[in-house]
Write an enzyme that holds these catalytic residues in place. Sequence first.
Site, mmCIF file in Angstrom:
data_model
loop_
_atom_site.group_PDB
_atom_site.id
_atom_site.type_symbol
_atom_site.label_atom_id
_atom_site.label_comp_id
_atom_site.label_asym_id
_atom_site.label_seq_id
_atom_site.Cartn_x
_atom_site.Cartn_y
_atom_site.Cartn_z
ATOM 1 N N GLU A 32 0.786 -1.160 -0.001
ATOM 2 C CA GLU A 32 0.117 -0.055 0.105
ATOM 3 C C GLU A 32 0.996 1.180 -0.080
ATOM 4 O OE1 GLU A 32 -3.536 0.779 -0.281
ATOM 5 O OE2 GLU A 32 -2.241 2.841 -0.262
ATOM 6 N N GLY A 73 -7.965 2.764 1.334
ATOM 7 C CA GLY A 73 -7.921 3.177 -0.163
ATOM 8 C C GLY A 73 -8.978 4.250 0.015
ATOM 9 N N GLY A 80 -19.599 19.265 -12.627
ATOM 10 C CA GLY A 80 -20.042 17.850 -12.739
ATOM 11 C C GLY A 80 -20.982 17.483 -11.595
ATOM 12 N N GLU A 130 -23.339 21.700 -15.067
ATOM 13 C CA GLU A 130 -23.461 19.896 -15.468
ATOM 14 C C GLU A 130 -23.496 20.622 -17.070
ATOM 15 O OE1 GLU A 130 -22.836 16.768 -14.750
ATOM 16 O OE2 GLU A 130 -23.658 16.419 -16.800
ATOM 17 N N ARG A 188 -13.413 9.761 -12.414
ATOM 18 C CA ARG A 188 -12.218 9.228 -11.839
ATOM 19 C C ARG A 188 -11.289 8.475 -12.706
ATOM 20 N NH1 ARG A 188 -11.714 9.439 -6.677
ATOM 21 N NH2 ARG A 188 -10.833 7.474 -6.368
ATOM 22 N N HIS A 204 -44.722 -2.420 10.012
ATOM 23 C CA HIS A 204 -45.385 -1.112 10.135
ATOM 24 C C HIS A 204 -44.892 -0.467 11.323
ATOM 25 C CE1 HIS A 204 -48.220 2.020 9.701
ATOM 26 N NE2 HIS A 204 -48.446 1.846 11.234
HETATM 27 C C1 LIG Z 1 -16.254 11.350 -2.722
HETATM 28 C C2 LIG Z 1 -16.591 9.820 -3.111
HETATM 29 C C3 LIG Z 1 -17.641 9.339 -2.738
HETATM 30 C C4 LIG Z 1 -17.962 7.557 -2.825
HETATM 31 N N1 LIG Z 1 -18.889 7.268 -2.171
HETATM 32 C C5 LIG Z 1 -19.339 5.886 -2.355
HETATM 33 C C6 LIG Z 1 -20.561 5.434 -1.609
HETATM 34 O O1 LIG Z 1 -21.046 5.978 -0.943
HETATM 35 N N2 LIG Z 1 -20.507 3.808 -1.843
HETATM 36 C C7 LIG Z 1 -20.078 3.430 -2.630
HETATM 37 O O2 LIG Z 1 -20.177 2.314 -2.891
HETATM 38 N N3 LIG Z 1 -18.730 4.003 -3.285
HETATM 39 C C8 LIG Z 1 -18.288 5.077 -3.037
HETATM 40 N N4 LIG Z 1 -17.249 5.936 -3.540
HETATM 41 C C9 LIG Z 1 -16.525 4.925 -4.594
HETATM 42 C C10 LIG Z 1 -15.656 3.999 -3.620
HETATM 43 O O3 LIG Z 1 -14.961 4.787 -2.867
HETATM 44 C C11 LIG Z 1 -14.812 3.167 -4.728
HETATM 45 O O4 LIG Z 1 -15.339 2.479 -5.684
HETATM 46 C C12 LIG Z 1 -13.874 2.009 -4.004
HETATM 47 O O5 LIG Z 1 -13.232 2.753 -2.864
HETATM 48 C C13 LIG Z 1 -12.922 0.999 -4.930
HETATM 49 O O6 LIG Z 1 -12.151 0.299 -4.029
HETATM 50 P P1 LIG Z 1 -10.759 -0.214 -4.454
HETATM 51 O O7 LIG Z 1 -10.606 -1.022 -3.727
HETATM 52 O O8 LIG Z 1 -11.164 -0.536 -6.047
HETATM 53 O O9 LIG Z 1 -9.991 1.051 -4.732
HETATM 54 P P2 LIG Z 1 -9.491 2.004 -3.687
HETATM 55 O O10 LIG Z 1 -10.357 2.032 -2.550
HETATM 56 O O11 LIG Z 1 -9.025 3.330 -4.183
HETATM 57 O O12 LIG Z 1 -7.926 1.478 -3.089
HETATM 58 C C14 LIG Z 1 -6.924 1.391 -4.072
HETATM 59 C C15 LIG Z 1 -5.550 1.386 -3.044
HETATM 60 O O13 LIG Z 1 -4.585 1.003 -4.017
HETATM 61 C C16 LIG Z 1 -3.339 1.855 -3.655
HETATM 62 N N5 LIG Z 1 -2.480 1.819 -4.734
HETATM 63 C C17 LIG Z 1 -2.623 2.501 -5.912
HETATM 64 N N6 LIG Z 1 -1.698 2.101 -6.880
HETATM 65 C C18 LIG Z 1 -0.655 1.534 -6.181
HETATM 66 C C19 LIG Z 1 0.814 0.926 -6.446
HETATM 67 N N7 LIG Z 1 1.284 1.081 -7.593
HETATM 68 N N8 LIG Z 1 1.320 0.316 -5.240
HETATM 69 C C20 LIG Z 1 0.692 0.219 -4.146
HETATM 70 N N9 LIG Z 1 -0.621 0.798 -3.714
HETATM 71 C C21 LIG Z 1 -1.251 1.238 -4.689
HETATM 72 C C22 LIG Z 1 -4.150 3.369 -3.238
HETATM 73 O O14 LIG Z 1 -3.168 4.178 -2.378
HETATM 74 C C23 LIG Z 1 -5.315 2.591 -2.689
HETATM 75 O O15 LIG Z 1 -5.361 2.745 -1.195
HETATM 76 C C24 LIG Z 1 -17.098 7.134 -3.393
HETATM 77 C C25 LIG Z 1 -15.820 7.489 -4.112
HETATM 78 C C26 LIG Z 1 -15.599 8.958 -3.879
HETATM 79 C C27 LIG Z 1 -14.441 9.442 -4.597
#
Ligand SMILES: Cc1cc2nc3c(=O)[nH]c(=O)nc-3n(C[C@H](O)[C@H](O)[C@H](O)COP(=O)(O)OP(=O)(O)OC[C@H]3O[C@@H](n4cnc5c(N)ncnc54)[C@H](O)[C@@H]3O)c2cc1C
Length: 463
Positions: free
Chosen positions: A34, A40, A177, A200, A268, A441
């Site tokens: 990480e 993340g 957006g 938008e 994103r 209910h």
């Molecule tokens: C503002 C916002 C609100 C959101 N609200 C919701 C919600 O309410 N409900 C919902 O379901 N989803 C929500 N999402 C989306 C959700 O956060 C993501 O879909 C989810 O976190 C994806 O998880 P992931 O495991 O794919 O990646 P991530 O959670 O992005 O984790 C990826 C990890 O990999 C690490 N990494 C990347 N490249 C490398 C590398 N080369 N070497 C080592 N480490 C690395 C990063 O540092 C990160 O910690 C939201 C997103 C945002 C931006």
Amino acid sequence: MSQSFDALIIGAGQAGPSLAGRLTAAGWTVALVERQDFGGTCVNTGCTPTKALIASAKAAQTRRQAEQYGLPPAGEFTVDLAQVQARKDAIVAASRQGLEKWLTHMPGCTVFRGTARFLSATTMQVGDEVLAAKHIFLNVGGRPARPALPGIEQVPYFTSSTILGLQELPAHLVIVGAGAVGLEFAQLFRRLGSEVTLVERSPRLLPHDDEDVAAAVAEILTSEGITLRLGAECISLGQENGQPVVHVSCEENPASSQGSHLLLALGRQPNTDDLGLDKAGLQADKHGYIPVDEQLQTAVPGIWALGDCNGRGAYTHTAYNDFEIVAANLLDHEPRRVSDRLPVSAIYVDPPFAKVGLTEAEVHAAGTPALVGKRPMTKVGRATEKGETQGFMKVLVHAETDQILGASIVGVGGDEAIHCIITAMYARQTAAFMRHNVFIHPTVAELIPTVFGELKPLEKGEK
Ligand SMILES: Cc1cc2nc3c(=O)[nH]c(=O)nc-3n(C[C@H](O)[C@H](O)[C@H](O)COP(=O)(O)OP(=O)(O)OC[C@H]3O[C@@H](n4cnc5c(N)ncnc54)[C@H](O)[C@@H]3O)c2cc1C
């Protein structure tokens, strides 16, 4: 120095940590890498912080509405954003630290901190270390996109990540957006006390959802004083008197929105550009996603891609389900597939918008004969008792087979109530099944059987 493991997991987002837990429990040695924050996006800059801020915003709004509930007026009050952020930060820190502790103490799991890059299909470099494994799981997630908007170089702006560090309430926040992120920030900052303008490009909100849904969400936002600038065909950025300006029209004297702060919420981008994919024989698609098959294997045997980086989902629940699919296939000999899951999501405006399955447009495009049932939240007892009657519930049903095709709920408790429909759809159940069930209910969900009992033919262009 090279170290060998049974598996490398890159990224401690929503799939990697749980996969590390399953693999190590099965006796595998795992290296988990990480580079930033454990948990993340969801934990640190996504779901958790935004939903914590939304809760504060809701409390502020309820306080403002005191008289509607027969209470003494709250009077004027000013929100201290620093305190609201501190509450959110404490919630985020507890979640992040809990996860970090779990991973760093997990028997069989070695945690490395740094950016992992491929050297070959079975080796990756992290700082000075070379890590080798026959199985590599990429869970690298994404980051806010930086679109090539004219003027972007000249204007300071926030992203969905950086705005979480803002300590003073913006006088006027302009958001470009109106996806889920833009909508949620628009309402929460408005409720905390900012003027908010939402710009938008599409002529309406939520162009991929039904028009009645878009209209209900627009009504919720505008009724709270948010200015919508829809159909902004030529968005460009500038500055006037040191303040950001968003031009929204292609005309010579473009109409513009000026604010004190600017948030760009324009999608994103997957974190795949610095992985050295070519060294492993992998290629991302034109959007940067790593193509995967139904079991989330990439084109290179032994390498999987999970979560946002594979383009098969953009939510925490889809990333977590990716973990379950990989673990089921690898460890349980259970042939689970990505296409087994239903499309489900929610946008946490208040009241929320939750949906499952097909929209009306998708039903029409498929030429499916369908019935629709719809009920305004004004006719849901729990909603009137709570004083939150905006929105509606809508279900779509196959006219011949009685199968449930989809549902949308814009309304109080909709993010929870939708789950009875999600479960019925997953079980391939029918409208009759929903009608015969007895719900508690008073709840919002108790009216769902009634909605399934009031079906009528879905006309094209139904609102
Ligand atoms: C503002 C916002 C609100 C959101 N609200 C919701 C919600 O309410 N409900 C919902 O379901 N989803 C929500 N999402 C989306 C959700 O956060 C993501 O879909 C989810 O976190 C994806 O998880 P992931 O495991 O794919 O990646 P991530 O959670 O992005 O984790 C990826 C990890 O990999 C690490 N990494 C990347 N490249 C490398 C590398 N080369 N070497 C080592 N480490 C690395 C990063 O540092 C990160 O910690 C939201 C997103 C945002 C931006």
